[in-house]
Motif scaffolding. Structure first.
Motif, short mmCIF file in Angstrom:
data_model
loop_
_atom_site.label_atom_id
_atom_site.label_comp_id
_atom_site.label_asym_id
_atom_site.label_seq_id
_atom_site.Cartn_x
_atom_site.Cartn_y
_atom_site.Cartn_z
N LEU A 1 0.89 -1.37 0.16
CA LEU A 1 0.08 -0.01 -0.10
C LEU A 1 0.95 1.18 -0.15
N GLY A 2 2.19 0.85 0.17
CA GLY A 2 3.21 2.29 0.03
C GLY A 2 3.45 2.56 -1.46
N PRO B 1 -10.06 10.30 0.88
CA PRO B 1 -9.20 10.99 0.25
C PRO B 1 -7.98 10.15 -0.38
N VAL B 2 -7.86 9.05 0.18
CA VAL B 2 -6.83 8.14 -0.61
C VAL B 2 -7.48 7.36 -1.72
N VAL B 3 -8.54 6.64 -1.51
CA VAL B 3 -9.29 6.12 -2.72
C VAL B 3 -9.46 7.12 -3.94
N LYS B 4 -9.56 8.43 -3.66
CA LYS B 4 -9.71 9.33 -4.88
C LYS B 4 -8.20 9.30 -5.40
N GLU C 1 -19.02 9.58 -5.76
CA GLU C 1 -18.85 10.90 -6.28
C GLU C 1 -17.54 10.99 -6.81
N LEU C 2 -16.49 10.17 -6.24
CA LEU C 2 -15.13 10.27 -6.79
C LEU C 2 -14.68 9.42 -8.09
N GLY C 3 -15.75 8.65 -8.22
CA GLY C 3 -15.81 7.96 -9.42
C GLY C 3 -15.61 6.42 -9.49
#
Ligand code: DX5
Ligand code: ZN
Length: 222
Positions: free
Chosen positions: A15-16, A49-52, A80-82
């Motif tokens: 995940l890094g 924020p990260v999933v964006k 909303e972020l897609g």
């Protein structure tokens, strides 16, 4: 649904280095993104924020699995972020049908997830309001657990039969947890049309090869 969808979970991947992780699974249908809040499950991953950014970098559409409390409040942000699909837990939602309606109105597929102990009767009369049902095959919270077969096959068969009866041919039946080449065949034979696989894909030497094997197993089990 003609072919079975493969959706690798990045939970136990690096995940890094999200860009590399996402590139490794570019041949899959969707990327399964496990959002955990440390309340609904005893583990914490990331939020909108990260999933964006994941959405921005991913070569394939996102299949977001929300293991969070109060999806009524938080789920719409992922549409909303897609994200192509947003799945939330029935056990956590106050007004599941209204969440589903909102997700669809934002252009996402709406999914409802059931923990292993949640009976299929809780959703069987609601299938038309959802685009997918996620049948958890481990207790949600962690990757690397073993597929719980008891109850799963009956749940999938029941869901597949009802979907067929209602003419809901596009309803996706997803299994998540402990899916590997062996358990994938069991799930697909019972009616699963989407396979989430974390450890079995990312612990393989070649993720693309592991994805191809799951596809082959699923095709012959169908
Ligand atoms: C568990 C998650 C799963 C999990 C799958 O709570 O929802 O998506 O990461 O990982 P494996 O395939 O390792 O069980
Ligand atoms: Zn998941």
């Amino acid at each position: 649904m003609s072919t079975v969808q493969i959706s690798p979970s990045i939970l136990n991947a690096d995940l890094g280095d999200l860009r590399t992780t996402l590139r490794q699974i570019a041949t899959a249908d969707t990327a399964h993104i496990d959002v955990m809040d440390n309340h609904f499950v005893p583990n914490l991953t990331f939020g909108a924020p990260v999933v964006k950014f994941i959405q921005q970098y991913s070569p394939i559409p996102l299949d977001v699995h929300l293991m969070i409390e109060d999806p009524d409040r938080w789920a719409p942000a992922y549409a909303e972020l897609g994200a192509a699909a947003v799945t939330f837990h029935l056990e956590a939602a106050t007004s599941p049908l209204s969440v589903a309606r909102t997700l669809r109105s934002l252009g996402a597929s709406a999914g409802i997830a059931l923990k292993p102990a949640t009976p299929v009767e809780t959703v069987i009369d609601l299938l038309e309001y959802f685009d997918r049902v996620l049948v958890m095959t481990v207790e949600p919270g962690f990757g690397g657990q073993s597929y719980i077969e008891a109850g799963t096959t009956q749940k999938l068969q029941r869901l597949a039969a009802r979907a067929e009866q209602q003419g809901l041919h596009d309803l996706v039946l997803q299994v998540d947890g402990g899916v590997n080449a062996h358990t994938a065949a069991i799930a697909v034979s019972a009616g699963a049309t989407s396979l989430v696989a974390g450890s079995s894909v990312f612990s393989a030497d070649d993720a693309a090869q592991a994805i191809a094997s799951l596809r082959a197993v699923a095709a012959s089990a169908r």
